[in-house]
Design a protein around this motif. Structure first.
Motif, PDB file in Angstrom:
ATOM      1  N   GLU A  10       0.839  -1.202   0.000  1.00 30.45           N
ATOM      2  CA  GLU A  10       0.000   0.000   0.000  1.00 30.45           C
ATOM      3  C   GLU A  10       0.876   1.255   0.000  1.00 30.45           C
ATOM      4  O   GLU A  10       0.661   2.195  -0.749  1.00 30.45           O
ATOM      5  CB  GLU A  10      -0.901  -0.020   1.229  1.00 30.45           C
ATOM      6  CG  GLU A  10      -1.920   1.096   1.285  1.00 30.45           C
ATOM      7  CD  GLU A  10      -3.205   0.755   0.553  1.00 30.45           C
ATOM      8  OE1 GLU A  10      -4.040   1.662   0.409  1.00 30.45           O
ATOM      9  OE2 GLU A  10      -3.376  -0.393   0.133  1.00 30.45           O
ATOM     10  N   TRP A  11       1.896   1.244   0.858  1.00 36.53           N
ATOM     11  CA  TRP A  11       2.807   2.401   0.961  1.00 36.53           C
ATOM     12  C   TRP A  11       3.595   2.575  -0.335  1.00 36.53           C
ATOM     13  O   TRP A  11       3.736   3.683  -0.849  1.00 36.53           O
ATOM     14  CB  TRP A  11       3.766   2.185   2.136  1.00 36.53           C
ATOM     15  CG  TRP A  11       4.811   3.250   2.228  1.00 36.53           C
ATOM     16  CD1 TRP A  11       4.704   4.447   2.876  1.00 36.53           C
ATOM     17  CD2 TRP A  11       6.106   3.230   1.635  1.00 36.53           C
ATOM     18  NE1 TRP A  11       5.860   5.169   2.729  1.00 36.53           N
ATOM     19  CE2 TRP A  11       6.736   4.441   1.964  1.00 36.53           C
ATOM     20  CE3 TRP A  11       6.795   2.290   0.860  1.00 36.53           C
ATOM     21  CZ2 TRP A  11       8.034   4.749   1.547  1.00 36.53           C
ATOM     22  CZ3 TRP A  11       8.089   2.597   0.428  1.00 36.53           C
ATOM     23  CH2 TRP A  11       8.690   3.804   0.779  1.00 36.53           C
ATOM     24  N   LYS A  13       2.848   1.575  -3.393  1.00 32.82           N
ATOM     25  CA  LYS A  13       1.992   1.996  -4.507  1.00 32.82           C
ATOM     26  C   LYS A  13       1.665   3.479  -4.412  1.00 32.82           C
ATOM     27  O   LYS A  13       1.652   4.186  -5.424  1.00 32.82           O
ATOM     28  CB  LYS A  13       0.711   1.155  -4.522  1.00 32.82           C
ATOM     29  CG  LYS A  13      -0.185   1.397  -5.743  1.00 32.82           C
ATOM     30  CD  LYS A  13      -1.277   0.363  -5.810  1.00 32.82           C
ATOM     31  CE  LYS A  13      -2.235   0.614  -6.962  1.00 32.82           C
ATOM     32  NZ  LYS A  13      -1.569   0.534  -8.288  1.00 32.82           N
ATOM     33  N   ARG A  14       1.434   3.961  -3.178  1.00 34.08           N
ATOM     34  CA  ARG A  14       1.137   5.385  -3.009  1.00 34.08           C
ATOM     35  C   ARG A  14       2.353   6.239  -3.351  1.00 34.08           C
ATOM     36  O   ARG A  14       2.222   7.294  -3.980  1.00 34.08           O
ATOM     37  CB  ARG A  14       0.686   5.639  -1.558  1.00 34.08           C
ATOM     38  CG  ARG A  14       0.319   7.090  -1.261  1.00 34.08           C
ATOM     39  CD  ARG A  14      -0.837   7.548  -2.116  1.00 34.08           C
ATOM     40  NE  ARG A  14      -1.102   8.974  -1.949  1.00 34.08           N
ATOM     41  CZ  ARG A  14      -1.472   9.791  -2.917  1.00 34.08           C
ATOM     42  NH1 ARG A  14      -1.654   9.322  -4.146  1.00 34.08           N
ATOM     43  NH2 ARG A  14      -1.685  11.056  -2.679  1.00 34.08           N
ATOM     44  N   ASP A  17       2.571   6.385  -7.060  1.00 36.48           N
ATOM     45  CA  ASP A  17       1.564   7.310  -7.605  1.00 36.48           C
ATOM     46  C   ASP A  17       1.992   8.769  -7.430  1.00 36.48           C
ATOM     47  O   ASP A  17       1.861   9.586  -8.354  1.00 36.48           O
ATOM     48  CB  ASP A  17       0.221   7.092  -6.910  1.00 36.48           C
ATOM     49  CG  ASP A  17      -0.473   5.813  -7.339  1.00 36.48           C
ATOM     50  OD1 ASP A  17      -0.139   5.293  -8.420  1.00 36.48           O
ATOM     51  OD2 ASP A  17      -1.348   5.339  -6.595  1.00 36.48           O
ATOM     52  N   GLY A 113      -4.839  11.495  -3.969  1.00 40.18           N
ATOM     53  CA  GLY A 113      -5.118  10.215  -3.347  1.00 40.18           C
ATOM     54  C   GLY A 113      -6.494   9.644  -3.624  1.00 40.18           C
ATOM     55  O   GLY A 113      -6.838   8.577  -3.095  1.00 40.18           O
ATOM     56  N   SER A 116      -5.525   6.100  -8.312  1.00 36.88           N
ATOM     57  CA  SER A 116      -4.179   5.577  -8.461  1.00 36.88           C
ATOM     58  C   SER A 116      -3.806   5.672  -9.934  1.00 36.88           C
ATOM     59  O   SER A 116      -4.671   5.811 -10.801  1.00 36.88           O
ATOM     60  CB  SER A 116      -4.117   4.122  -7.989  1.00 36.88           C
ATOM     61  OG  SER A 116      -2.812   3.600  -8.109  1.00 36.88           O
ATOM     62  N   ARG A 152      -8.055   1.636  -5.149  1.00 34.50           N
ATOM     63  CA  ARG A 152      -8.356   2.916  -5.782  1.00 34.50           C
ATOM     64  C   ARG A 152      -8.527   2.728  -7.292  1.00 34.50           C
ATOM     65  O   ARG A 152      -7.808   1.955  -7.910  1.00 34.50           O
ATOM     66  CB  ARG A 152      -7.221   3.920  -5.528  1.00 34.50           C
ATOM     67  CG  ARG A 152      -7.095   4.399  -4.101  1.00 34.50           C
ATOM     68  CD  ARG A 152      -6.036   5.490  -4.017  1.00 34.50           C
ATOM     69  NE  ARG A 152      -5.842   5.954  -2.651  1.00 34.50           N
ATOM     70  CZ  ARG A 152      -4.942   5.442  -1.811  1.00 34.50           C
ATOM     71  NH1 ARG A 152      -4.133   4.463  -2.219  1.00 34.50           N
ATOM     72  NH2 ARG A 152      -4.820   5.914  -0.585  1.00 34.50           N
TER      73      ARG A 152
END
Length: 211
Positions: A10-11, A13-14, A17, A113, A116, A152
């Motif tokens: 999750e971290w 991928k963010r 992005d 946010g 994605s 997302r």
């Protein structure tokens, strides 16, 4: 059934992005006033099209795009997906859609946010698709709708790259769910690279990418 990525994924991928959306906004900035001018000169209508779409876990998000259809498209034709040679699309819109430039404002949604860079397509909450029997059907009635919303929505994705524009929702959802269950940094990089290649060739409206 829903799927949640690990905290690390999750971290990561963010971070992916944020980095690429920032670069995209920076390098596309010179195009924005040119696109806005072309839209205004054609019909004098609004530059942007703003729509409410399904976000992660059915949260409603607002998505901005450069307007590629006639100003009163929704009122005149109804909220249905765009098709090949769609009469609602303006001359400027044809060029924007072929190169994917109408999607550039969604980089802001990614940066904030709400979206994605890679994921299932963000579907309009009031949009219906025409089923094979001719009836207008809600996306929420298609199997897999909720599972594809466990991540997302993305600017591009497996279904966006590999399926024809007029593919049926259950085919698109099958690839969306495959992405939800198997996504990785490597897959995201591959899909971003393929999307840039399709944009460079101006083939978003008639792409024929093979798996």
């Amino acid at each position: 059934m829903t799927h949640r990525a690990s905290p690390y994924r999750e971290w990561a991928k963010r971070a992916f992005d944020l980095m690429l959306s920032s670069l995209g906004l920076l390098f596309s900035a010179p195009l924005w006033p040119l696109i806005a001018l072309a839209i205004k000169l054609e019909d004098g209508g609004p530059v942007f099209y703003v729509h409410e779409r399904w976000g992660r876990d059915r949260r409603v998000i607002r998505v901005w795009k450069f307007r590629s259809m006639v100003a009163d498209a929704a009122e005149t034709f109804g909220a249905v997906p765009a098709g090949v040679a769609d009469p609602r699309v303006t001359k400027t819109g044809v060029v924007l859609r072929r190169m994917g430039l109408d999607e550039l404002p969604q980089l802001l949604s990614i940066w904030l946010g709400d979206m994605s860079l890679v994921g299932p397509r963000a579907l309009a909450i009031d949009e219906r698709y025409r089923a094979p029997d001719g009836s207008l059907t809600r996306y929420g009635d298609v199997a897999g709708f909720d599972e594809r919303l466990s991540v997302r929505p993305g600017l591009t994705g497996l279904a966006t790259v590999y399926l024809a524009k007029d593919a049926l929702p259950h085919d698109r959802f099958a690839l969306d769910i495959e992405y939800v269950r198997t996504h990785s940094l490597g897959l995201d990089l591959r899909l971003v690279a393929l999307s840039l290649w399709i944009s460079f060739r101006g083939r978003w409206e008639d792409r024929a990418t093979k798996l």
